[in-house]
Design a protein around this motif. Structure first.
Motif, PDB file in Angstrom:
ATOM      1  N   PHE B  91      -2.807 -10.978 -12.116  1.00 32.30           N
ATOM      2  CA  PHE B  91      -3.476  -9.702 -12.840  1.00 32.30           C
ATOM      3  C   PHE B  91      -4.816  -9.988 -13.264  1.00 32.30           C
ATOM      4  O   PHE B  91      -5.397 -11.138 -13.722  1.00 32.30           O
ATOM      5  CB  PHE B  91      -2.702  -9.594 -13.936  1.00 32.30           C
ATOM      6  CG  PHE B  91      -1.068  -9.075 -13.928  1.00 32.30           C
ATOM      7  CD1 PHE B  91      -0.965  -7.651 -13.612  1.00 32.30           C
ATOM      8  CD2 PHE B  91      -0.242  -9.831 -13.311  1.00 32.30           C
ATOM      9  CE1 PHE B  91       0.508  -7.208 -13.290  1.00 32.30           C
ATOM     10  CE2 PHE B  91       1.146  -9.541 -13.112  1.00 32.30           C
ATOM     11  CZ  PHE B  91       1.418  -8.431 -13.185  1.00 32.30           C
ATOM     12  N   SER B  93      -5.955  -9.438 -16.288  1.00 26.18           N
ATOM     13  CA  SER B  93      -6.157 -10.055 -17.553  1.00 26.18           C
ATOM     14  C   SER B  93      -5.451 -11.392 -17.430  1.00 26.18           C
ATOM     15  O   SER B  93      -4.812 -11.952 -18.373  1.00 26.18           O
ATOM     16  CB  SER B  93      -5.667  -9.523 -18.733  1.00 26.18           C
ATOM     17  OG  SER B  93      -4.451  -8.756 -18.409  1.00 26.18           O
ATOM     18  N   TYR B  94      -4.683 -11.923 -16.219  1.00 28.35           N
ATOM     19  CA  TYR B  94      -3.909 -12.904 -15.979  1.00 28.35           C
ATOM     20  C   TYR B  94      -2.289 -12.899 -16.377  1.00 28.35           C
ATOM     21  O   TYR B  94      -1.491 -13.512 -15.729  1.00 28.35           O
ATOM     22  CB  TYR B  94      -4.546 -14.329 -16.544  1.00 28.35           C
ATOM     23  CG  TYR B  94      -5.978 -14.438 -16.371  1.00 28.35           C
ATOM     24  CD1 TYR B  94      -6.379 -14.157 -15.141  1.00 28.35           C
ATOM     25  CD2 TYR B  94      -6.823 -15.063 -17.336  1.00 28.35           C
ATOM     26  CE1 TYR B  94      -7.893 -14.289 -14.701  1.00 28.35           C
ATOM     27  CE2 TYR B  94      -8.373 -14.968 -16.991  1.00 28.35           C
ATOM     28  CZ  TYR B  94      -8.733 -14.857 -15.745  1.00 28.35           C
ATOM     29  OH  TYR B  94      -9.902 -14.777 -15.306  1.00 28.35           O
ATOM     30  N   GLY B  95      -2.380 -12.184 -17.575  1.00 28.07           N
ATOM     31  CA  GLY B  95      -0.925 -12.154 -18.134  1.00 28.07           C
ATOM     32  C   GLY B  95      -0.280 -13.168 -18.343  1.00 28.07           C
ATOM     33  O   GLY B  95       0.986 -13.595 -18.106  1.00 28.07           O
ATOM     34  N   LEU B  96      -0.832 -14.590 -18.757  1.00 29.29           N
ATOM     35  CA  LEU B  96      -0.089 -15.810 -18.779  1.00 29.29           C
ATOM     36  C   LEU B  96       0.737 -15.775 -20.057  1.00 29.29           C
ATOM     37  O   LEU B  96       0.394 -14.934 -21.072  1.00 29.29           O
ATOM     38  CB  LEU B  96      -1.319 -16.960 -19.016  1.00 29.29           C
ATOM     39  CG  LEU B  96      -2.110 -17.129 -17.813  1.00 29.29           C
ATOM     40  CD1 LEU B  96      -3.137 -18.287 -18.259  1.00 29.29           C
ATOM     41  CD2 LEU B  96      -1.436 -17.425 -16.575  1.00 29.29           C
ATOM     42  N   PHE B  97       1.683 -16.535 -20.253  1.00 28.81           N
ATOM     43  CA  PHE B  97       2.756 -16.516 -21.330  1.00 28.81           C
ATOM     44  C   PHE B  97       2.041 -17.422 -22.419  1.00 28.81           C
ATOM     45  O   PHE B  97       2.339 -18.539 -22.318  1.00 28.81           O
ATOM     46  CB  PHE B  97       4.189 -16.881 -20.959  1.00 28.81           C
ATOM     47  CG  PHE B  97       4.896 -16.185 -19.566  1.00 28.81           C
ATOM     48  CD1 PHE B  97       4.499 -14.688 -19.560  1.00 28.81           C
ATOM     49  CD2 PHE B  97       5.385 -16.864 -18.715  1.00 28.81           C
ATOM     50  CE1 PHE B  97       5.017 -14.079 -18.404  1.00 28.81           C
ATOM     51  CE2 PHE B  97       5.709 -16.118 -17.421  1.00 28.81           C
ATOM     52  CZ  PHE B  97       5.709 -14.945 -17.465  1.00 28.81           C
ATOM     53  N   PRO B  98       1.861 -16.511 -23.409  1.00 28.05           N
ATOM     54  CA  PRO B  98       0.895 -17.548 -24.350  1.00 28.05           C
ATOM     55  C   PRO B  98       2.038 -18.440 -25.132  1.00 28.05           C
ATOM     56  O   PRO B  98       1.498 -19.446 -25.629  1.00 28.05           O
ATOM     57  CB  PRO B  98       0.310 -16.405 -25.528  1.00 28.05           C
ATOM     58  CG  PRO B  98       1.236 -15.209 -25.233  1.00 28.05           C
ATOM     59  CD  PRO B  98       1.780 -15.450 -23.969  1.00 28.05           C
ATOM     60  N   PRO B 141      -2.013 -22.072 -22.807  1.00 32.71           N
ATOM     61  CA  PRO B 141      -3.085 -21.242 -21.924  1.00 32.71           C
ATOM     62  C   PRO B 141      -4.280 -20.827 -22.784  1.00 32.71           C
ATOM     63  O   PRO B 141      -5.217 -20.651 -22.495  1.00 32.71           O
ATOM     64  CB  PRO B 141      -2.264 -19.914 -21.489  1.00 32.71           C
ATOM     65  CG  PRO B 141      -0.930 -20.355 -21.820  1.00 32.71           C
ATOM     66  CD  PRO B 141      -0.757 -21.631 -22.673  1.00 32.71           C
ATOM     67  N   GLY B 142      -3.974 -20.664 -23.934  1.00 32.66           N
ATOM     68  CA  GLY B 142      -4.992 -20.360 -25.054  1.00 32.66           C
ATOM     69  C   GLY B 142      -6.063 -21.268 -24.982  1.00 32.66           C
ATOM     70  O   GLY B 142      -7.195 -21.075 -25.714  1.00 32.66           O
ATOM     71  N   GLN B 149      -7.557 -20.588 -16.729  1.00 29.13           N
ATOM     72  CA  GLN B 149      -6.359 -19.642 -16.505  1.00 29.13           C
ATOM     73  C   GLN B 149      -6.288 -18.806 -15.406  1.00 29.13           C
ATOM     74  O   GLN B 149      -5.100 -18.680 -15.123  1.00 29.13           O
ATOM     75  CB  GLN B 149      -6.708 -18.734 -17.809  1.00 29.13           C
ATOM     76  CG  GLN B 149      -7.098 -19.219 -19.137  1.00 29.13           C
ATOM     77  CD  GLN B 149      -7.054 -18.377 -20.287  1.00 29.13           C
ATOM     78  OE1 GLN B 149      -7.201 -16.847 -20.002  1.00 29.13           O
ATOM     79  NE2 GLN B 149      -7.204 -18.725 -21.418  1.00 29.13           N
ATOM     80  N   ARG B 156       0.962 -19.799 -10.464  1.00 24.83           N
ATOM     81  CA  ARG B 156       2.108 -18.971 -11.013  1.00 24.83           C
ATOM     82  C   ARG B 156       2.807 -18.037  -9.951  1.00 24.83           C
ATOM     83  O   ARG B 156       3.933 -17.899  -9.659  1.00 24.83           O
ATOM     84  CB  ARG B 156       1.977 -18.310 -12.208  1.00 24.83           C
ATOM     85  CG  ARG B 156       3.335 -17.884 -12.906  1.00 24.83           C
ATOM     86  CD  ARG B 156       2.997 -17.216 -14.366  1.00 24.83           C
ATOM     87  NE  ARG B 156       2.183 -16.112 -14.262  1.00 24.83           N
ATOM     88  CZ  ARG B 156       2.041 -15.301 -15.349  1.00 24.83           C
ATOM     89  NH1 ARG B 156       2.472 -15.847 -16.345  1.00 24.83           N
ATOM     90  NH2 ARG B 156       1.086 -14.404 -14.952  1.00 24.83           N
TER      91      ARG B 156
END
Lengths: 734, 365
Positions: B91, B93-98, B141-142, B149, B156
């Motif tokens: 995505f 905005s990457y959509g990483l699980f924070p 990830p933050g 990221q 992923r």
């Protein structure tokens, strides 16, 4: 999605289900009918066998029968009816009329034949007199040898119970089928069946527990003796006593809202726009009245200013001072509700970019000029909206007026008295609906006017600087004011605590621990059941509100707006109305819940759902939807996403929603006072009972216990949320 | 990481949104037909709002087409939910699980598939090495940089061995240098895995440098499908020509087309043998000559098709860019290998001519 193949499969499965269901339900009904028939045949035979030996006294015996057998009608014939030598003996003449009907001729002949063979005969279909369905039976009265019938007894048994049962079974069958078809339809046609089921469950919950009770309440006020009529409303609107209550509520609302908004604004200004010290303490103290249990502030006002009040009687020696009424009510409501105005105004002031004020000061305007020409106009819509908020809260308030209104009338208490004291449910329902009128008006004003006129300048983040907007003198005055009000709050709570340890308030101020023991012994049952039920309601409301938030924020489906407004409705309507509508809807089948613990749990869940939903929605809006899309993309279904992604991310909202539900359930009064039973009592009602019986010591102990529980829950919540604070930062930083 | 690559086919895919307030219909994608061969990287290129992201989201299962069919391999996936199809999306905005560290983010898809502990461990390690993040496996990830990221998001998606990799403007949040670096990286990984990939971007340089083929879209309609060379050198319309690179247009009349494909036309009163012409262009219909900066020259007055004054010149080392203000607008002329040549200075009057073999005739818009 709809494809031909899926539609065919769906139709076939539904048809099979319907057939199976029809078989099951018709079997149930048939076996029920068969048992009923057997019973009634046996009864008819027994009654006929007890007939007097002499045919001459048959008539008087028959006329006596209905007094023994309620719901039955009887008519006796001498000999076999329709045969020679037979004549009517006496009884309910309506029955003999029926016998003569030409359309009944065939059946009558068969009946006569049965009687002559000494058989009991039952009419194949039910017969209706004056709107009531009856089962019709004729039983022979055998002669002395038992070889032939010397008389016959026609019996009509009230079958409305069976008819109602049949209808219930049919309704049940239809409901089961509709639920099955919906569920199976979602599973077959939806891309996301789990969300489909969640929507279905939510819709079922709000229809059954929000829409249906309210509908029942409105219906009751529009019906008189089974017919549509405005009589109830005419009575309400022409009765001076009721109009007095309406006016009383509005008057109290205006007084409370005005004073509260004033104090609230002073507080908010002191906290947001001056360099006053101890802001955190002031804020914490001001939030106490919002979360503290009902009756506690009233209780301490009575202890201080009541007939035996320590200030009024002990210190000032006043004999005829009366705190009960408008003055006392306005005082208590102001203290419990000004925090609402404070918190609203604080938000408004913080949202106003203070660089505007800086600019004004920079242009050589005085502080006062800046305040009156920049700050105040910008805050004006916020002032009105907090006034309206306090106003509606004051109108809906039930607990304070219940103890403190004296002879002053307000609508919420009036409708409670109508329902519990006078058993006039329809008037009670109408009065509580009347309460909606000002509330709705306030809501509409808020929607139409305030939101449009809002000047709030959103800059994204609250500005960090703070140039003191109050001159040193003004600040000192403001600080003094805040200290006095905060001091009053502290004094009120200390009074309750003091009340626990005093032998007999107003008369004997010796220290004692007896109250604590007695109150906890007598209140133990109520305390346990309150905690149990609130404990059950908490996780249900928590999960349900988060699920609702996800569905309303992330999913598109028809009827979303309606579902949302139905979930939010209990937030806008007064608790009294919720309580009354609940007893109206759930004291009869199909949902007979009055007297159970379930009705209390449902009430808690329904009433706290909106607050949790708001929290959940706000939290979800902070989360980038692509996080959930990424999870779906990696193969997770909606339930897994909810469990592994959404719930951990909105944990703070989830936890605070649960703690609010628990606390508000523990401290509920207005709705549950209608719904409690001997088995499922509520601790706040126990406090009320103690206060009503002037056992203020016992009431203080229970109120203090509740305050401790509430504070403990909020402390725990703080602790749990702090642990997940890192999340909030990273979620929004993405 | 063995990925079985498959083709993707879109036939007559249309997406119509309803505006919730005005109830007006918005045709986000209109009758899209194309296929992506297995192992190919195809870019959807166009200005924002052209429907490229909507097209990608329909392939990923996040939107349902109003009409049409989407096939992945031989399977009709048109109505399958995202979790029911073998695509993986990176995505914007990457959509990483924070709330999960890098390792858990990458392992998420494997855990959903209920793989064994050791296999998850192995596959995550392998893919993290592939994207060069092996040391950061347990960082949140933050606390990663934008480029890191981005790599996590890519890892992923790759770790679940999707049949199709979908990339939605994956580089738009990175700074220029990093963007160039990641572009090369993504292409390298995609090639080495042989995975079918669809890439959405509005950056023409990204599209040109990455893709096997480019699909240019405008207002929901596909304008042209072709290799980067096709759309740069042989655009079908003025829009495509303008969108994929700097270009100047000169109004022209088409006279006829030679057997070799060269088009005879008149422009600015001169007869020109243009290198090619857009298909279906008839003689006499309004046309333009499109010329890239490198196919323009400064010439003597008698060879010129246009003239103007120099407004700026930009020295780039291997070439010099001359901005010329003409009657029809500003034109950029590129002079290669400038050493020793006479470069006009600002304010000077110049005449512009064409390198005829390199220009193309397009229908006028």
């Amino acid at each position: 999605m709809f494809t031909k193949k899926k539609l065919i499969v769906f139709a076939i499965v539904c048809a099979i289900f319907a057939a199976g269901e029809y078989w099951i339900f018709s079997t149930i009904q048939a076996s029920f009918e068969k048992n009923a028939a057997k019973e009634i045949t046996a009864l008819a035979r027994a009654i006929a066998a007890s007939a007097p030996e002499n045919n001459e006294s048959l008539a008087s015996w028959t006329e006596q029968l209905p007094s023994t057998y309620h719901g039955y009608r009887f008519f006796a014939f001498k000999g076999v009816p329709g045969e020679e030598g037979s004549e009517p003996a006496g009884g309910d003449s309506a029955l003999s009329e029926l016998w003569k009907l030409p359309s009944n001729a065939d059946i009558a002949a068969k009946a006569a034949e049965s009687v002559s063979y000494l058989e009991v005969f039952r009419w194949p279909s039910r017969v209706t007199f004056a709107g009531v369905p009856y089962t019709l039976i004729i039983a022979p009265v055998p002669d002395a040898e038992g070889s032939s019938a010397r008389a016959a007894l026609l019996i009509a048994a009230d079958a409305s119970g069976y008819v109602a049962f049949g209808r219930l079974v049919q309704t049940l069958a239809v409901v089961t089928f509709v639920l099955f078809a919906l569920g199976f339809g979602i599973a077959t046609f939806s891309r996301d069946p789990i969300s489909g089921y969640a929507i279905l469950v939510l819709a079922a919950v709000v229809v059954a527990f929000v829409a249906y009770p309210l509908f029942e309440a409105v219906r009751l006020t529009l019906i008189k003796q089974g017919r549509f009529s405005f009589d109830v409303w005419k009575t309400i609107l022409s009765n001076r006593q009721y109009l007095q209550a309406l006016w009383g509520s509005i008057q109290l609302g205006i007084v409370t809202a005005t004073i509260s908004t004033f104090i609230g604004f002073m507080y908010a200004f002191a906290v947001a726009r001056t360099s006053m010290k101890g802001k955190k303490l002031v804020t914490a103290l001001a939030t106490m009245p919002v979360i503290s249990p009902p009756f506690s502030l009233t209780l301490s006002i009575i202890l201080l200013f009541g007939k035996n009040g320590i200030i009024t009687k002990q210190w000032l020696g006043l004999q005829n001072f009366n705190i009960y009424g408008l003055g006392g009510l306005a005082l208590v409501q102001t203290i419990s509700m000004f925090p609402i105005a404070f918190l609203t105004m604080q938000g408004v002031l913080q949202a106003i970019d203070s660089t505007l004020e800086d600019a004004s000061l920079d242009l050589n305007a005085s502080r006062w000029h800046t305040f009156s020409h920049v700050t105040l106009p910008l805050a004006a819509p916020g002032l009105l909206s907090s006034w309206l908020l306090v106003f509606t809260n004051s109108l809906a308030d039930f607990a304070n007026p219940l103890l403190l209104s004296g002879s002053y009338r307000v609508l919420s208490v009036e409708s409670y008295i109508e329902v519990t004291g006078m058993s006039r449910l329809n008037n009670g329902a109408a009065l509580s609906l009347l309460l909606l009128l000002p509330t709705l008006t306030a809501f509409l004003v808020q929607r139409r006017w305030v939101s449009r006129k809002s000047f709030v300048v959103v800059t994204g983040k609250p500005s960090t600087r703070l140039s003191d907007l109050a001159a040193p003198g003004a600040r000192r005055a403001l600080t003094g004011f805040v200290v006095v009000v905060s001091g009053l709050i502290v004094a009120l709570y200390l009074t309750i605590v003091a009340g626990c340890f005093v032998k007999n308030w107003g008369i004997d101020y010796t220290f004692t621990l007896v109250n604590i023991h007695e109150a906890l012994t007598r209140g133990k049952q109520a305390l346990i059941s309150t905690i149990t039920l609130a404990g059950i309601a908490t996780p249900i409301a928590g999960v349900l509100s988060m699920v609702a938030a996800v569905i309303l924020v992330r999913k598109k489906f028809p009827g979303k707006r309606i579902l949302e407004s139905l979930i939010m409705t209990p937030f806008a309507i007064p608790g009294t109305l919720v309580g009354i509508s609940f007893i109206l809807a759930f004291n009869k089948p199909p949902l007979l819940l009055v007297g159970t613990g379930a009705i209390l749990v449902i009430n808690y869940v329904i009433r706290e759902l909106p607050v949790g939903l708001e929290g959940g929605v706000a939290a979800l809006r902070q989360i980038d939807p692509s996080i959930e899309e990424a999870a779906a993309d990696l193969g997770a279904d909606q339930a897994t996403i909810f469990r592994t992604i959404i719930l951990p991310l909105i944990r703070p909202a989830f936890i605070s929603s649960m703690s609010y539900t628990f606390v508000r359930s523990m401290t509920a009064v207005s709705a549950i006072i209608f719904l409690i039973s001997a088995r499922w009592y509520h601790i706040t009602i126990q406090i009320y009972n103690f206060s009503e019986n002037l056992r203020f010591g016992l009431a203080s102990v229970l109120a203090t216990t509740l305050i401790i529980i509430v504070l403990a829950v909020f402390g725990l919540m703080r602790l749990l949320i702090r642990q997940s604070e890192f999340l909030e930062k990273t979620v929004t930083a993405q | 990481m063995a990925t079985k690559s498959v083709p993707v086919t879109l036939s007559h895919v249309t997406k119509i949104f309803k505006d919730p307030t005005s109830k007006a219909e918005v045709h986000a994608v209109e009758d899209a037909n194309f296929d992506v061969r297995s192992g190919e990287l195809v870019t959807l290129l166009g200005p924002s709002g052209c429907g490229k992201t909507t097209t990608l989201r329909m392939i990923g299962g996040f939107e349902l087409p109003t009409k049409g069919k989407i096939l992945i391999g031989d399977t009709d996936v048109t109505y399958l939910p995202p979790n029911g199809r073998q695509t993986a999306t990176v995505f914007q905005s990457y959509g990483l699980f924070p709330h999960m560290d890098v390792f858990d983010n990458v392992a998420y898809g494997l855990k959903i598939r209920k793989l064994s502990h050791t296999e998850i461990e192995n596959r995550v390690r392998t893919v993290l090495e592939l994207v060069g993040l092996a040391e950061l496996a347990h960082r949140a990830p933050g606390r990663l940089s934008g480029g890191q990221q981005q790599r996590v998001a890519l890892a992923r998606s790759l770790v679940v061995e999707p049949q199709v990799l979908l990339l939605d403007e994956p580089l738009s949040n990175l700074d220029a240098l990093l963007r160039e670096q990641m572009r090369v990286e993504i292409r390298r990984i995609q090639k080495s895995l042989g995975i079918t990939a669809i890439y959405v971007t509005h950056d023409r340089i990204e599209a040109m440098s990455l893709s096997d083929r480019v699909i240019v879209m405008r207002n929901g309609v596909i304008q042209q499908i072709g290799t980067p060379g096709d759309i740069y050198e042989r655009p079908v319309s003025m829009f495509v020509a303008g969108f994929v690179g700097k270009v100047a247009f000169f109004p022209a009349q088409l006279e006829g087309i030679e057997a070799g494909g060269r088009a005879i036309c008149t422009v600015g009163g001169k007869r020109v043998r243009a290198g090619s012409a857009a298909e279906g262009l008839g003689t006499g219909s309004p046309a333009v000559i499109m010329a890239r900066p490198e196919s323009l020259r400064l010439v003597e007055k008698e060879d010129a098709i246009s003239s103007g004054t120099v407004t700026a010149r930009v020295y780039l080392g291997s070439s010099v860019e001359i901005y010329v203000k003409t009657e029809t607008g500003e034109i950029l002329v590129q002079i290669d290998d400038p050493s020793g040549k006479a470069i006009p200075s600002e304010g000077e009057a110049v005449w512009i001519g064409l390198n005829e073999a390199l220009v193309r005739v397009l229908p006028a818009e």
